[in-house]
Design a protein around this motif. Structure first.
Motif, PDB file in Angstrom:
ATOM      1  N   GLY A  38      44.118  19.481  82.607  1.00  0.00           N
ATOM      2  CA  GLY A  38      42.957  19.376  83.065  1.00  0.00           C
ATOM      3  C   GLY A  38      41.635  18.732  82.440  1.00  0.00           C
ATOM      4  O   GLY A  38      42.235  18.368  81.063  1.00  0.00           O
ATOM      5  N   PHE A  39      40.554  18.063  82.882  1.00  0.00           N
ATOM      6  CA  PHE A  39      39.667  17.231  82.056  1.00  0.00           C
ATOM      7  C   PHE A  39      39.301  18.151  80.921  1.00  0.00           C
ATOM      8  O   PHE A  39      39.079  17.866  79.638  1.00  0.00           O
ATOM      9  CB  PHE A  39      38.487  17.154  82.897  1.00  0.00           C
ATOM     10  N   ALA A  40      38.710  19.477  80.858  1.00  0.00           N
ATOM     11  CA  ALA A  40      38.091  20.199  80.174  1.00  0.00           C
ATOM     12  C   ALA A  40      38.768  20.395  78.747  1.00  0.00           C
ATOM     13  O   ALA A  40      38.619  20.493  77.722  1.00  0.00           O
ATOM     14  CB  ALA A  40      37.508  21.490  80.393  1.00  0.00           C
ATOM     15  N   GLU A  41      40.204  20.731  79.117  1.00  0.00           N
ATOM     16  CA  GLU A  41      41.077  21.026  77.932  1.00  0.00           C
ATOM     17  C   GLU A  41      41.751  19.836  77.410  1.00  0.00           C
ATOM     18  O   GLU A  41      42.560  19.967  76.409  1.00  0.00           O
ATOM     19  CB  GLU A  41      42.254  21.949  78.364  1.00  0.00           C
ATOM     20  N   PRO A  80      53.902  11.587  89.846  1.00  0.00           N
ATOM     21  CA  PRO A  80      53.717  12.986  90.228  1.00  0.00           C
ATOM     22  C   PRO A  80      52.180  13.518  89.720  1.00  0.00           C
ATOM     23  O   PRO A  80      51.715  14.241  90.084  1.00  0.00           O
ATOM     24  CB  PRO A  80      54.718  13.766  89.797  1.00  0.00           C
ATOM     25  N   ALA A  81      51.799  12.581  88.617  1.00  0.00           N
ATOM     26  CA  ALA A  81      50.584  12.969  87.901  1.00  0.00           C
ATOM     27  C   ALA A  81      49.569  13.239  88.827  1.00  0.00           C
ATOM     28  O   ALA A  81      48.410  13.716  88.924  1.00  0.00           O
ATOM     29  CB  ALA A  81      50.248  12.274  86.692  1.00  0.00           C
ATOM     30  N   THR A  82      49.409  12.110  90.001  1.00  0.00           N
ATOM     31  CA  THR A  82      48.457  12.134  91.094  1.00  0.00           C
ATOM     32  C   THR A  82      48.312  13.424  91.856  1.00  0.00           C
ATOM     33  O   THR A  82      47.241  13.894  91.953  1.00  0.00           O
ATOM     34  CB  THR A  82      48.855  10.883  91.861  1.00  0.00           C
ATOM     35  N   ALA A  83      49.464  13.848  91.823  1.00  0.00           N
ATOM     36  CA  ALA A  83      49.460  15.391  92.713  1.00  0.00           C
ATOM     37  C   ALA A  83      48.780  16.378  91.863  1.00  0.00           C
ATOM     38  O   ALA A  83      48.065  17.396  92.133  1.00  0.00           O
ATOM     39  CB  ALA A  83      50.573  15.729  93.451  1.00  0.00           C
ATOM     40  N   ARG A 138      44.372  20.105  89.968  1.00  0.00           N
ATOM     41  CA  ARG A 138      43.393  20.213  88.692  1.00  0.00           C
ATOM     42  C   ARG A 138      42.116  20.282  89.251  1.00  0.00           C
ATOM     43  O   ARG A 138      41.202  21.019  88.833  1.00  0.00           O
ATOM     44  CB  ARG A 138      43.603  19.270  87.588  1.00  0.00           C
ATOM     45  N   GLU A 139      41.699  19.142  89.910  1.00  0.00           N
ATOM     46  CA  GLU A 139      40.405  18.673  90.422  1.00  0.00           C
ATOM     47  C   GLU A 139      39.904  20.069  91.305  1.00  0.00           C
ATOM     48  O   GLU A 139      38.806  20.484  91.385  1.00  0.00           O
ATOM     49  CB  GLU A 139      40.287  17.548  91.166  1.00  0.00           C
ATOM     50  N   VAL A 140      40.793  20.378  92.199  1.00  0.00           N
ATOM     51  CA  VAL A 140      40.441  21.862  92.925  1.00  0.00           C
ATOM     52  C   VAL A 140      40.137  22.810  92.242  1.00  0.00           C
ATOM     53  O   VAL A 140      39.276  23.523  92.379  1.00  0.00           O
ATOM     54  CB  VAL A 140      41.432  21.727  93.974  1.00  0.00           C
TER      55      VAL A 140
END
Length: 221
Positions: free
Chosen positions: A41-44, A116-119, A124-126
């Motif tokens: 995820g973005f934060a980590e 698969p990173a797209t999925a 993660r965004e959700v």
């Protein structure tokens, strides 16, 4: 030193030549960041980890991207830009609206299976949704709905375009949700059962099942 690199990233320096060392480094940064953002995820995700994965110093990242937000935006643009480039010639190409829709479903499945990173990034965004803020991914997914709108506009004479058995957003939710869950979540939910969503025969079976569902939703079963 970081400020120097940041300033260079914001406009200084020579244009990158195709195949240049700078271009290859940028591609490596995007690839490493894509993997880490999808996993953590973005934060980590830390810029230090991205730099380590590429084999460069953290400060060197600022030559290419001014901060983590800029890097994340570049990853999203790269990931979803590729998916749109795959879908556009199918949705806006020849054939009936039903044929193009079913073909687009298969292309979407293949695209996510290949990347698969797209999925995982979508999940993660959700999961990491920030209250009161528009998720960064929205800017990049709007293009898909615009593409659907173009496909419908080009199909104004198609019977399916006027039948409206299901709203386009609902259809997109079914296709996207099913595919993202299948690729990103199912392996984790079925540990030890040897479930491989990318196994060719299983992937083809999933395509048949999802396109069959889409046919029924569109009233064309």
């Amino acid at each position: 030193m970081d400020r120097v690199f940041a300033a260079r990233a914001e406009g200084a320096g020579e244009p990158e030549r195709p195949g240049s060392r700078s271009e290859r480094t940028r591609a490596a940064i995007l690839a490493a960041a894509e993997t880490l953002f999808a996993e953590r995820g973005f934060a980590e995700t830390r810029l230090e980890d991205v730099a380590t994965a590429v084999g460069i110093r953290r400060a060197s990242l600022f030559y290419y991207y001014s901060d983590k937000h800029a890097l994340y935006d570049a990853v999203l643009a790269d990931v979803f830009g590729e998916q749109r480039r795959r879908l556009e010639p199918v949705l806006l190409g020849p054939g009936s609206l039903l044929e193009r829709t079913l073909a687009a479903v298969e292309v979407w499945i293949d695209a996510l299976a290949a990347r698969p990173a797209t999925a995982r990034i979508l999940l993660r965004e959700v999961a990491d949704g920030r209250s009161g803020q528009e998720p960064p991914v929205i800017k990049h997914t709007r293009a898909f709905f615009e593409l659907i709108g173009q496909a419908l506009a080009r199909s104004s004479g198609d019977v399916l375009a006027h039948a409206e058995p299901v709203h386009p957003v609902h259809l997109a939710a079914v296709v996207t949700g099913a595919t993202v869950f299948y690729i990103a979540a199912m392996p984790a939910l079925l540990p030890g059962l040897g479930f491989d969503p990318f196994e060719p025969a299983r992937l083809e079976a999933f395509k048949r099942e999802l396109t069959s569902t889409v046919r029924r939703l569109l009233g064309a079963a």
